[in-house]
Design a protein around this motif. Structure first.
Motif: not given
Length: 154
Positions: A44, A47, A51-52, A67-69, A89, A114, A116, A136
């Motif tokens: 991770g 950005q 956290w990404t 992608g996960r934020i 994104t 979170t 996706k 991001v």
């Protein structure tokens, strides 16, 4: 028929009935193959103040990237409410040395839960390496993509 003979006959009949489904179940399970999904995430990174990470769900030879934020840390107790942010994104994927698996880009709304970002993936030859990238950006921060390389097993 006396009582002991009836009990013995009943036990033998029950044993015969129980043996048939067990054998049929064993034959059925050997003919059925189950495919499990393996999720792999890259390292991770921070950005645009969040956290990404980029992850891949691999099921057989099917690969789906996302992608996960998430929050970079816990919110401050008693602090101001978290503001909603519109982030720019970008998610892309490709077979290393081969075809693209696609890319998606746009605005993603983020508050505190979170999120996706999905939409990239496809069928990949076994033994191939898939490269994924997720970026991001949000004013005043530019992107600093996180990446993932995953091998599709044979």
């Amino acid at each position: 028929m006396n009582r002991l003979t009836r009990i013995a006959a009943g036990a033998a009949g029950a044993a015969a009935l129980l043996a048939v489904p067990t054998q049929a179940g064993a034959a059925q399970s050997s003919a059925t193959t189950t495919t499990t999904t393996v999720t792999t995430c890259g390292y991770g990174g921070l950005q645009a103040g969040v956290w990404t990470a980029v992850c891949a769900d691999v099921t057989g030879t099917d690969v789906q990237l996302y992608g996960r934020i998430s929050l970079a840390g816990p919110p401050s107790p008693g602090g101001p409410p978290l503001e909603t942010r519109d982030l720019i994104t970008g998610l892309s994927g490709q077979i290393v040395g081969g075809a693209s698996l696609g890319s998606v880009s746009g605005y993603t709304r983020f508050t505190a839960s979170t999120v996706k970002v999905t939409g990239v993936g496809g069928t990949v030859p076994c033994g191939s390496t898939v490269h994924g990238s997720f970026s991001v950006a949000g004013y005043p921060w530019g992107p600093s993509p996180v990446t993932l390389d995953v091998v599709v097993p044979c």
